[in-house]
Enzyme design. Structure first.
Site, mmCIF file in Angstrom:
data_model
loop_
_atom_site.group_PDB
_atom_site.id
_atom_site.type_symbol
_atom_site.label_atom_id
_atom_site.label_comp_id
_atom_site.label_asym_id
_atom_site.label_seq_id
_atom_site.Cartn_x
_atom_site.Cartn_y
_atom_site.Cartn_z
ATOM 1 N N GLU A 1 -12.916 -19.427 3.822
ATOM 2 C CA GLU A 1 -13.484 -20.758 3.619
ATOM 3 C C GLU A 1 -14.228 -20.848 2.280
ATOM 4 O OE1 GLU A 1 -14.005 -19.750 8.073
ATOM 5 O OE2 GLU A 1 -13.811 -18.705 6.153
ATOM 6 N N CYS B 1 -17.003 -18.101 10.874
ATOM 7 C CA CYS B 1 -18.085 -17.274 11.418
ATOM 8 C C CYS B 1 -19.405 -18.034 11.423
ATOM 9 C CB CYS B 1 -18.219 -15.979 10.616
ATOM 10 S SG CYS B 1 -18.835 -16.223 8.938
ATOM 11 N N CYS C 1 -20.151 -18.876 7.436
ATOM 12 C CA CYS C 1 -19.288 -19.943 6.917
ATOM 13 C C CYS C 1 -19.619 -21.294 7.556
ATOM 14 C CB CYS C 1 -17.825 -19.592 7.156
ATOM 15 S SG CYS C 1 -17.247 -18.212 6.138
ATOM 16 N N SER D 1 18.513 17.837 8.896
ATOM 17 C CA SER D 1 17.954 16.672 8.230
ATOM 18 C C SER D 1 19.079 15.758 7.755
ATOM 19 C CB SER D 1 17.091 17.107 7.036
ATOM 20 O OG SER D 1 16.496 15.995 6.421
ATOM 21 N N TRP E 1 20.058 11.756 6.287
ATOM 22 C CA TRP E 1 19.582 10.485 5.753
ATOM 23 C C TRP E 1 20.567 9.388 6.141
ATOM 24 C CZ3 TRP E 1 14.908 9.548 3.887
ATOM 25 C CH2 TRP E 1 14.680 8.277 3.354
ATOM 26 N N ARG F 1 4.733 1.869 4.039
ATOM 27 C CA ARG F 1 3.722 2.910 3.876
ATOM 28 C C ARG F 1 2.531 2.393 3.077
ATOM 29 N NH1 ARG F 1 7.422 8.261 2.280
ATOM 30 N NH2 ARG F 1 8.536 8.432 4.276
ATOM 31 N N THR G 1 9.488 17.068 12.706
ATOM 32 C CA THR G 1 9.793 16.362 11.465
ATOM 33 C C THR G 1 9.140 17.046 10.270
ATOM 34 O OG1 THR G 1 9.939 14.265 12.653
ATOM 35 C CG2 THR G 1 9.634 14.140 10.275
ATOM 36 N N ASP H 1 11.992 18.599 7.823
ATOM 37 C CA ASP H 1 12.278 17.751 6.662
ATOM 38 C C ASP H 1 11.425 18.044 5.424
ATOM 39 O OD1 ASP H 1 14.042 16.545 8.356
ATOM 40 O OD2 ASP H 1 12.878 14.709 8.641
#
Length: 350
Positions: A52, A79, A88, A170, A172, A186, A198, A202
């Site tokens: 806001e 808020c 706000c 492994s 792909w 990520r 894993t 890998d």
């Protein structure tokens, strides 16, 4: 233009913040006068001005006189408490705004509808519940944060015949565009978690090398600490947490945390520990057993499944998941399905 149109714009703005607001909710706001947006903004970072405030700040000088007769649209109830920033609701009253439209009320017990009631008593026209379900979904991470839990996303790639790989090998599956998508995922998460298999099989880097963004904290569930010291995960280049029952001394960017692996509420314990470590958004990337454990216990909020055109014939079966399909993306021959869990265990009390 309808109230729904402007609330959707609030949603668009709110999503720009992603993990930068940490434990705060993502919120967007727009000021509208005579079907024209004269100011808009969003909560950009933790501890910074709220949506806001930014919407009002972004009004041009020549339009400042219109604020009093404008309608304020907000994706979440404003808020009414002084914290890192002033309330706000006080700003709304100070600016003389006479109408406020919100999507949903704030689940924070300190606010929870009180702010809207306060503004109503001051003579402000309040409309709430516009696209409420979408508004609540937007703040799912915040609801979890109120309980001391991170928002959990799952991600995996599978073959056309529903396998995710071969045992002890492994493989792909997805194309380069999907890899960029995965690295973008990520970048908007605080942590990325994998299991022992894993990690050992890998030797992954778990960084954002394919996308411009900060690499998340790497988290490995490795009870017996089988990950070799020569692997990327133990190189100390990125903050990394090992969940283990082995006693080890922490070193630069490497932390070892013990949890009761035999406990029925292991996942609950894990998530609460990670939240205390500043992991407010968590991405699970595998392997199959780890993904299934989170799915089985209901501790997931959204899943990103990359459907490839490759055929494996046999191997490790892809996890099964039930939820609402909210988005589908086609990247060359790959299809990415985003699914949300409306029945997430941690959200049931709200």
């Amino acid at each position: 233009m309808t109230d729904e149109f402007y609330i959707r714009r609030c949603f668009q703005l709110a999503k720009l913040a992603l993990q930068k607001v940490k434990t705060n909710p993502q919120v967007g706001a727009v000021l509208v006068y005579n079907n024209r947006i004269i100011g808009e903004g969003y909560h950009q970072f933790y501890g910074g001005p709220h949506a806001e405030v930014n919407a009002i700040k972004n009004v041009k000088n020549e339009d400042l006189h219109l604020i009093r007769n404008a309608t304020l649209y907000v994706s979440l109830e404003p808020c009414c408490i002084d914290g890192k920033t002033p309330a706000c609701s006080d700003l709304i009253l100070k600016q003389g705004i006479k109408k406020v439209v919100v999507s949903c009320t704030d689940p924070n017990p300190k606010v929870s509808g009180y702010s809207l009631e306060h503004l109503k008593k001051k003579g402000i026209n309040i409309i709430s519940g516009v696209l409420e379900n979408e508004g609540l979904r937007l703040i799912d991470p915040f609801i979890l944060h109120l309980k001391g839990l991170p928002y959990v996303s799952l991600k995996w790639a599978k073959s056309k015949d529903h396998f995710i790989g071969h045992k002890d090998e492994s493989i792909w599956l997805s194309n380069h565009l999907s890899k960029i998508y995965a690295h973008k995922l990520r970048s908007i998460n605080d942590g990325i978690l994998i299991g022992t298999t894993t990690a050992v099989q890998d030797n992954p880097q778990l960084n954002t090398r394919e996308y411009p963004g900060t690499s998340p904290t790497r988290i490995v569930i490795d009870r017996s600490l089988k990950t070799p010291k020569t692997y990327h995960l133990r190189d100390g280049k990125i903050p990394t947490i090992f969940i283990t029952d082995q006693k080890c001394n922490d070193s630069e960017n490497l932390k070892f945390i013990s949890i009761d692996f035999g406990a029925e509420d292991f996942i609950d314990q894990l998530l609460k520990v990670l939240f205390k470590e500043g992991i407010y958004r968590l991405l699970i990337e595998g392997g199959a057993a780890t993904l299934r454990h989170f799915i089985k216990t209901g501790h997931w909020n959204e899943a990103h499944i990359i459907q490839t055109d490759k055929i494996l014939t046999e191997g490790i079966k892809s996890p099964l998941i039930h939820g609402d399909l909210v988005e589908k993306l086609v990247l060359d021959q790959d299809q990415i399905f985003k699914i949300v869990n409306k029945d997430a265990q941690a959200l049931k009390l709200f």
